[in-house]
Design a protein around this motif. Structure first.
Motif, short mmCIF file in Angstrom:
data_model
loop_
_atom_site.label_atom_id
_atom_site.label_comp_id
_atom_site.label_asym_id
_atom_site.label_seq_id
_atom_site.Cartn_x
_atom_site.Cartn_y
_atom_site.Cartn_z
N TRP A 58 18.58 -0.05 3.49
CA TRP A 58 17.40 -1.26 3.30
C TRP A 58 15.98 -1.30 3.29
CZ3 TRP A 58 22.62 -2.04 3.27
CH2 TRP A 58 23.62 -2.59 2.46
N ALA A 89 12.48 -2.68 4.83
CA ALA A 89 11.80 -4.07 4.83
C ALA A 89 10.63 -3.90 4.20
CB ALA A 89 11.24 -3.84 6.28
N SER A 90 9.62 -2.86 3.15
CA SER A 90 8.63 -2.99 2.39
C SER A 90 8.47 -2.10 1.97
CB SER A 90 7.54 -2.69 3.79
OG SER A 90 7.52 -1.43 4.06
N ALA A 96 14.79 0.58 10.99
CA ALA A 96 13.97 0.98 10.01
C ALA A 96 14.32 2.52 9.93
CB ALA A 96 12.67 0.52 9.82
#
Length: 80
Positions: free
Chosen positions: A64, A66-67, A12
């Motif tokens: 990018w 993830a959430s 992340a």
């Protein structure tokens, strides 16, 4: 002609955190930021083992998440 330099950082994305004031009034960089800066440096060095010449004159960053909960893009860019 300059070729693009591409490398990937797994995990992340982490935004650069503000410097903190420690005991005695000295400022320090939070551990989470230092760890991610090290991760960026290692990913770069794994990909490019030689010194780059001439230095890059522009940066493009794709992040990018993830959430829906994510860090500010400007703070992510500051780590590079």
């Amino acid at each position: 002609m300059t070729l693009p330099l591409r490398f990937t950082i797994d995990g992340a994305p982490v935004g650069k955190e503000r410097a903190r004031r420690g005991k005695g009034g000295h400022f320090y960089t939070p551990q989470r930021t230092r760890d991610y800066q090290q991760k960026v440096a290692m990913a770069f060095l794994r990909t490019f083992r030689r010194k780059l010449d001439p230095p890059a004159n522009s940066v493009s960053l794709k992040i990018w998440f993830a959430s829906q909960r994510h860090c500010d893009g400007d703070n992510c860019l500051k780590l590079f």
